[in-house]
Write a protein that holds these residues in place. Structure first.
Motif, PDB file in Angstrom:
ATOM      1  N   GLU A  84       0.817  -1.212   0.000  1.00 39.08           N
ATOM      2  CA  GLU A  84       0.000   0.000   0.000  1.00 39.08           C
ATOM      3  C   GLU A  84       0.852   1.264   0.000  1.00 39.08           C
ATOM      4  OE1 GLU A  84      -0.086  -2.379   2.263  1.00 39.08           O
ATOM      5  OE2 GLU A  84       0.003  -1.617   4.322  1.00 39.08           O
ATOM      6  N   GLY A 104       8.518  -2.977   5.013  1.00 35.37           N
ATOM      7  CA  GLY A 104       8.099  -3.715   6.201  1.00 35.37           C
ATOM      8  C   GLY A 104       7.773  -5.162   5.861  1.00 35.37           C
ATOM      9  N   ALA A 105       7.006  -5.348   4.783  1.00 34.49           N
ATOM     10  CA  ALA A 105       6.638  -6.703   4.380  1.00 34.49           C
ATOM     11  C   ALA A 105       7.888  -7.496   4.000  1.00 34.49           C
ATOM     12  CB  ALA A 105       5.652  -6.660   3.215  1.00 34.49           C
ATOM     13  N   GLY A 152       9.502  -8.501   7.175  1.00 33.32           N
ATOM     14  CA  GLY A 152       8.729  -9.574   7.808  1.00 33.32           C
ATOM     15  C   GLY A 152       9.021 -10.917   7.139  1.00 33.32           C
ATOM     16  N   ALA A 204       2.020  -4.259   8.461  1.00 33.54           N
ATOM     17  CA  ALA A 204       2.769  -4.413   7.207  1.00 33.54           C
ATOM     18  C   ALA A 204       3.829  -5.497   7.355  1.00 33.54           C
ATOM     19  CB  ALA A 204       3.414  -3.083   6.815  1.00 33.54           C
ATOM     20  N   ILE A 205       4.562  -5.435   8.446  1.00 36.99           N
ATOM     21  CA  ILE A 205       5.631  -6.414   8.672  1.00 36.99           C
ATOM     22  C   ILE A 205       5.023  -7.808   8.829  1.00 36.99           C
ATOM     23  CG2 ILE A 205       7.409  -7.123  10.335  1.00 36.99           C
ATOM     24  CD1 ILE A 205       7.901  -4.070  10.792  1.00 36.99           C
ATOM     25  N   SER A 243       2.255  -8.784   7.631  1.00 31.94           N
ATOM     26  CA  SER A 243       1.719  -9.228   6.341  1.00 31.94           C
ATOM     27  C   SER A 243       2.794  -9.948   5.541  1.00 31.94           C
ATOM     28  CB  SER A 243       1.189  -8.042   5.521  1.00 31.94           C
ATOM     29  OG  SER A 243       0.014  -7.531   6.096  1.00 31.94           O
ATOM     30  N   GLY A 244       3.992  -9.368   5.521  1.00 31.00           N
ATOM     31  CA  GLY A 244       5.088 -10.014   4.799  1.00 31.00           C
ATOM     32  C   GLY A 244       5.381 -11.393   5.365  1.00 31.00           C
ATOM     33  N   LEU A 245       5.381 -11.472   6.689  1.00 32.24           N
ATOM     34  CA  LEU A 245       5.662 -12.759   7.335  1.00 32.24           C
ATOM     35  C   LEU A 245       4.564 -13.775   7.031  1.00 32.24           C
ATOM     36  CD1 LEU A 245       7.383 -14.457   9.293  1.00 32.24           C
ATOM     37  CD2 LEU A 245       6.072 -13.450  11.187  1.00 32.24           C
ATOM     38  N   VAL A 302       2.452 -13.836   4.560  1.00 33.78           N
ATOM     39  CA  VAL A 302       2.383 -14.213   3.147  1.00 33.78           C
ATOM     40  C   VAL A 302       3.536 -15.165   2.808  1.00 33.78           C
ATOM     41  CG1 VAL A 302       2.528 -13.356   0.779  1.00 33.78           C
ATOM     42  CG2 VAL A 302       1.163 -12.121   2.464  1.00 33.78           C
ATOM     43  N   PRO A 331       2.663 -19.109   5.246  1.00 36.70           N
ATOM     44  CA  PRO A 331       1.253 -19.375   5.588  1.00 36.70           C
ATOM     45  C   PRO A 331       1.103 -20.448   6.661  1.00 36.70           C
ATOM     46  CG  PRO A 331       1.688 -19.721   3.217  1.00 36.70           C
ATOM     47  CD  PRO A 331       3.005 -19.478   3.868  1.00 36.70           C
ATOM     48  N   ASN A 340      -2.952   3.314   7.704  1.00 38.12           N
ATOM     49  CA  ASN A 340      -2.939   2.818   6.324  1.00 38.12           C
ATOM     50  C   ASN A 340      -2.648   1.320   6.271  1.00 38.12           C
ATOM     51  OD1 ASN A 340      -3.235   3.351   3.575  1.00 38.12           O
ATOM     52  ND2 ASN A 340      -1.022   3.452   3.289  1.00 38.12           N
ATOM     53  N   HIS A 341      -1.689   0.887   7.085  1.00 40.73           N
ATOM     54  CA  HIS A 341      -1.332  -0.540   7.039  1.00 40.73           C
ATOM     55  C   HIS A 341      -2.468  -1.401   7.574  1.00 40.73           C
ATOM     56  CE1 HIS A 341       2.472   1.097   6.080  1.00 40.73           C
ATOM     57  NE2 HIS A 341       2.710   1.529   7.293  1.00 40.73           N
ATOM     58  N   HIS A 359      -5.272  -1.785   4.994  1.00 41.77           N
ATOM     59  CA  HIS A 359      -4.896  -2.616   3.839  1.00 41.77           C
ATOM     60  C   HIS A 359      -4.680  -4.077   4.225  1.00 41.77           C
ATOM     61  CE1 HIS A 359      -4.822   0.309   0.607  1.00 41.77           C
ATOM     62  NE2 HIS A 359      -4.497   1.180   1.549  1.00 41.77           N
ATOM     63  N   ARG A 373      -6.942  -6.790   2.325  1.00 42.31           N
ATOM     64  CA  ARG A 373      -6.347  -7.926   1.609  1.00 42.31           C
ATOM     65  C   ARG A 373      -6.738  -9.268   2.218  1.00 42.31           C
ATOM     66  NH1 ARG A 373      -1.380  -4.704   1.666  1.00 42.31           N
ATOM     67  NH2 ARG A 373      -1.156  -3.927  -0.451  1.00 42.31           N
ATOM     68  N   TYR A 378      -5.159 -13.730   1.594  1.00 36.24           N
ATOM     69  CA  TYR A 378      -4.201 -13.192   0.620  1.00 36.24           C
ATOM     70  C   TYR A 378      -2.981 -14.101   0.436  1.00 36.24           C
ATOM     71  CZ  TYR A 378      -0.972  -9.663  -1.296  1.00 36.24           C
ATOM     72  OH  TYR A 378      -0.075  -8.968  -2.062  1.00 36.24           O
ATOM     73  N   ILE A 430      -1.826 -16.023  -2.983  1.00 33.16           N
ATOM     74  CA  ILE A 430      -0.521 -15.824  -3.632  1.00 33.16           C
ATOM     75  C   ILE A 430       0.192 -17.162  -3.774  1.00 33.16           C
ATOM     76  CG2 ILE A 430       1.797 -14.892  -3.199  1.00 33.16           C
ATOM     77  CD1 ILE A 430       0.641 -12.282  -2.675  1.00 33.16           C
ATOM     78  N   GLY A 431       0.128 -17.973  -2.724  1.00 34.13           N
ATOM     79  CA  GLY A 431       0.747 -19.298  -2.782  1.00 34.13           C
ATOM     80  C   GLY A 431       0.120 -20.148  -3.886  1.00 34.13           C
TER      81      GLY A 431
END
Ligand code: SF4
Lengths: 620, 339
Positions: free
Chosen positions: A293, A300-301, A304, B79-80, B82-84, B86, B89, B108-109, B112, B116, B307, B311-312
């Protein structure tokens, strides 16, 4: 159309620099790309320089809307897209006005005369018509009514004139392909494939292209066609590659070499978005891409994902790096791998989004609060972006640190022929995850370091017995527990600095190019200026001057021999597309009198500019 | 990371050795206890559990859990995480945030991550104040709030976190409070078991900077007439004698009524699985703030692909279609020529 090159009487040329210029809606980038591709296939060495406006569709016919693409093709090894074109194709008055000043005296000018009506002349700011007022007398001018011939040629398709007219860039491509004896079959096949979904457009483009080629041959207004023979390149398999594609593929390669799944999170930004686009295509390599976003979420993602044992990467340009700074600091504190790729563009602020610059070096170096060092790697040519990505990943995973990789708009969009490496020869850069507790009492100590690299163990969730908490608060060495003690903080600051400084032992020495070893001037560069610097130095040497040259790809830490190299020379010149950032760093680090030669016009250096600057220092 | 049977654990196994450092009496303690007590019942392993937080009093939470954890930066936990989530899973990823962290600097994070439908369990500790920075008004403070940064009273309207989450397309939205451990545990369990983004607002008392903010509904004597339990499939009804209920007025707005006045059949029947979030949104607007009848429980719980799994799935599909990636072939995928 069936001519073979041998049959035709042609003038041999060693090299030529051609610039296509038109309205941003005229398809000049596509035309230039296609000409480049057919030259690459033909075996020329080449380099390209796209130059387009930031607006997607600036008002048609205006100077702001001019889009240009320069390509340098040669029968020998070349290093740059060329200083000045000797051939300019101008599709309208604005293109002529905006680009003419670069055309070499006596150069060839091919204009679309249909576009030189009163309205377009006025939009471009001409009070008289340059085609008739004698102002172009220094050039060989070829006036070709490209629009009307294109309309006539495409009639069989039944396309409406407004649509048919859009094929005129292919007419221009046809003329230039004839002039430089480019093989036509490739381009015909390419048009057929590219426009396969729209038969009308495909046929119009094919007819326009063929009409252009035939016009060159039959109109007898041009001199005989030129030939630029293939360059004697090293044997191997070649492809023509842009920096952004090379970088994307380098990341795919790095993931395989590091044995880590690639996780790219990015926010769209010019000129870096192409890397996100490219990587999004390669899911069968196990590459995950996430359009975040915002820039902060993107980094950050990625971080992570790195915590989860993936190769976390984010791509951006300068403004995005500003936003990511805080998270990069967190990665420094948590000591996790992270790759931040900055395709530099003109700044500050929005600056010149589509133009190149090298002004983010100090940002990469110092743009975070607190003592927060990290390794910086810079790519030097479009194809080198592939290897720079692998090197940046190697450092990130081995030292558990964020790394900033600096490329720029010139490298990202520019192309060159690339002898593709044998991927089985690429190095293994994998590191093992922690799998066992490392403490004397069977506990896990997340900040117990490797004595060699000072890297801490990388333990990923899912591993039993290694549960631990990381964070941005200062940690106690070894245990990683929160710790606010003064002496511990200083110790940790020193450790983090020593870890990055120690990387100097693990990177190649800087290569010094000084054939006789007695040059008085050393030219030190970094990043995308390499080709131009080497070309300028070659020219000076041809005229008998003694000049040494060295180029950096590791900007932090510097190669361990850099100080010795610099101190050998009484005069050092650092050409940079900024106001003197590397020179500032080497002056501070080595107390040498490095002089800056700066250019911040959103354009790469020209060889003649550099030649003059180095010459001036030689005479000084 | 091979899957073996989940070992039996107790609260103690899930508690780290770090000393808990919230102010004595802070509502965060009871939330921590509820989570630590719940974990042994969830059928998950410590090594597959990660708590990610931002910055603020509540964000100290991961240090106290004997799991993987990350105390990240202000606002960025969704956000962080989310990365982890994704990337992995297979993990249970929890996000701990507060009203300043999640709704102001990190708004914002948060929206979103919910939009998602990232597989995250997000616990938002809402104390309607900035605690860690010592008492400034927050995006959930009521208008007119007098704090150090608003000595004449705040003038901006607060967010309603449940309304915000529903507006952000969240697939699971619930509310609970720090005085009811059982309700918290049940709500957290539901949130955890939900595949996708689960959002739980927890009314949490900051006894130092905003003590008693929720007393109008949570003080012992006020609860029964002010807490509106949401029970799936049941009429929305509350009060000491169950005398109160919720209906929709002629404008479609949720309103509190006397059951005796309208009859039982007129009451709104709660359906958390409705695809359209409109009714859930109406329920979230029932109270203008925590000083009048306020719904507690699950507002919405709908199934949507998450999400990370989506993606997976794309990775799996393109692997099936194109086979494993061949790097040498990739390099040669454009036009090539041989010298
Ligand atoms: S300041 Fe408030 S929220 Fe923070 S720990 Fe103290 S009581 Fe709890």
């Amino acid at each position: 159309m069936s001519d073979t090159i041998e049959e035709r009487s042609t003038n041999k040329l060693e090299q030529v620099v051609i610039r296509f210029a038109g309205d941003s809606g005229d398809g000049m980038q596509l035309t230039g790309d296609r000409f480049t591709e057919s030259s690459a296939m033909f075996g020329n060495d080449l380099a390209t320089l796209p130059n387009f406006p930031a607006e997607i569709r600036a008002p048609a016919g205006t100077l702001a809307g001019v889009s240009a693409f320069q390509v340098h093709i040669s029968d020998h090894d070349i290093l740059t897209p060329g200083d000045a074109p000797s051939v300019l194709i101008a599709m309208n008055p604005a293109a002529l006005r905006s680009e003419l000043h670069d055309l070499t005296a006596g150069g060839t000018l091919i204009v679309n005369s249909d576009a030189f009506d009163e309205r377009n002349l006025a939009k471009a700011g001409y009070s008289t018509n340059p085609l008739t007022d004698g102002s172009l007398s220094d050039y060989s001018v070829y006036e070709v009514p490209m629009t009307s011939i294109t309309l006539e040629a495409t009639k069989p398709t039944g396309a409406r004139p407004r649509d048919a007219e859009r094929s005129k860039n292919f007419f221009a491509l046809g003329i230039v392909s004839w002039m430089y004896t480019r093989p036509v079959e490739d381009t015909v096949a390419w048009i057929e494939q590219r426009f396969a979904k729209n038969a009308l457009v495909r046929d119009a483009n094919l007819l326009a292209f063929k009409a252009g080629f035939n016009f060159g041959e039959t109109a007898e207004i041009f001199p005989p066609a030129y030939r630029v023979l293939p360059a004697p390149l090293t044997k191997g398999n070649y492809t023509n590659i842009s920096g952004n594609t090379a970088l994307a593929w380098g990341l795919v390669a790095a993931g395989q070499l590091a044995k880590l799944p690639v996780f790219l999170a990015s926010y769209p930004i010019t000129p870096a978005s192409d890397i996100l686009h490219e990587l999004s295509k390669h899911k069968n390599f196990g590459v995950r891409t996430m359009q975040a976003e915002d820039e902060i979420a993107a980094v950050g993602a990625a971080l992570g994902a790195s915590f989860g044992g993936h190769l976390g990467v984010t791509t951006t340009s300068g403004p995005g790096v500003d936003l990511k700074s805080e998270t990069i600091g967190l990665a420094i504190s948590m000591e996790l791998p992270l790759l931040v790729i900055d395709i530099q563009r003109g700044g500050p602020s929005t600056g010149l989004p589509t133009k190149t610059e090298q002004a983010d070096l100090l940002l990469a170096m110092y743009g975070r609060h607190g003592e927060s060092p990290l390794p910086i790697v810079a790519s030097k040519t479009p194809s080198d972006c592939f290897f720079a990505a692998i090197e940046a990943v190697r450092l990130a995973v081995k030292y558990r640190t964020p790394v900033i990789l600096l490329s720029d708009g010139y490298l990202g969009n520019g192309t060159e022929p690339w002898r593709m490496p044998d991927v089985s020869q690429l190095p293994d850069i994998s590191v093992p995850f922690a799998s066992e507790p490392n403490g004397a009492e069977g506990e896990f100590l997340p900040y117990l370091r490797d004595p060699e690299t000072l890297a801490r163990p990388w333990a990923v969730p899912g591993t039993p017995g290694l549960e631990h908490r990381l964070g941005g608060i200062e940690k106690e060495d070894v245990s990683g527990n929160i710790n606010y003690e003064p002496a511990n903080h200083e110790h940790m600051v020193q450790l983090r600095a020593a870890k990055i400084a120690g990387i100097a032992r693990d990177i190649p020495l800087v290569e010094l190019d000084d054939p006789d070893g007695d040059a008085e001037v050393l030219v030190l560069g970094w990043g995308s200026t390499e080709g131009t610097i080497i070309a300028a130095v070659r020219r000076l040497r041809e005229s008998g001057c003694k000049v040494a040259q060295a180029h950096l790809t590791h900007l932090n830490p510097f190669p361990s021999n850099l100080g010795d190299v610099l101190r050998r020379y009484p005069k050092i010149l650092v050409p940079e597309m900024n106001l003197g950032q590397l020179s500032r760093l080497v002056r501070a680090e080595y107390l040498v009198d490095a002089k800056t030669y700066s250019k911040v016009q959103g354009l790469p250096f020209r060889i003649d500019e550099l030649e003059a600057a180095i010459g001036a220092l030689l005479d000084d | 990371m091979t899957d073996t049977a989940v070992p039996l654990t107790t609260k103690k196994d899930w508690s780290s050795d770090q000393e808990v450092r919230w102010c004595p009496g802070c509502g965060d303690y009871s939330i921590l206890t509820a989570v630590q007590m719940l974990m042994p019942d969830l059928g998950v392993k410590r090594e597959n559990t990660v708590f990610v937080s931002g910055i603020g009093c509540s964000s100290r939470f991961p240090y106290y859990m004997n799991t993987y954890g990350m105390h990240s930066i202000h606002g960025r936990a969704p956000a962080i995480a989310s990365g982890l989530a994704v990337a992995r899973p297979d993990l249970d990823v929890w996000v701990i945030t507060g009203d300043g962290d999640g709704l102001s600097i990190g708004g914002n994070h948060l929206i979103h991550a919910l939009r998602r439908n990232v597989n995250l369990t997000i616990l938002l500790f809402n104390n309607q104040i900035y605690g860690l920075t010592k008492g400034q008004y927050s995006p959930t403070s009521e208008v007119g709030k007098i704090t150090k940064s608003t000595p004449f009273g705040s003038v901006d309207r607060p967010f309603n976190p449940v309304s915000l989450a529903l507006g952000a397309e969240a697939t699971f939205v619930a509310r609970t409070h720090d005085l009811d451990r059982k309700h918290m545990m049940e709500t957290f369990r539901r949130a955890h078991d939900h595949r996708g983004g689960a959002f739980v607002e927890i009314y949490q008392n900051c006894n130092v900077f905003n003590d008693g903010a929720f007393d109008p509904i949570l003080a012992r004597d006020n609860r029964s007439d002010n807490l509106v339990p949401l029970v799936h499939g049941q009429p929305v009804r509350f009060g000491k004698e169950d005398q109160l209920g919720v209906t929709l007025d002629d404008q479609g707005r949720a309103q509190v009524v006397q059951v005796a006045d309208v009859g039982e059949d007129a009451l709104l029947v709660h359906d958390e699985t409705r695809d359209d979030p409109g009714l859930a949104f109406q329920l979230s607007r029932l109270a203008r703030g925590p000083f009048e009848p306020t719904p507690m429980g699950v507002f919405r719980a709908v199934e949507r692909p998450d999400y990370g799994t989506a993606i997976g799935d794309q990775l799996v599909a393109s692997h099936a279609r194109q086979g494993p990636g061949d790097l040498q072939a990739l390099l040669a995928s454009g036009s090539t020529w041989t010298v």
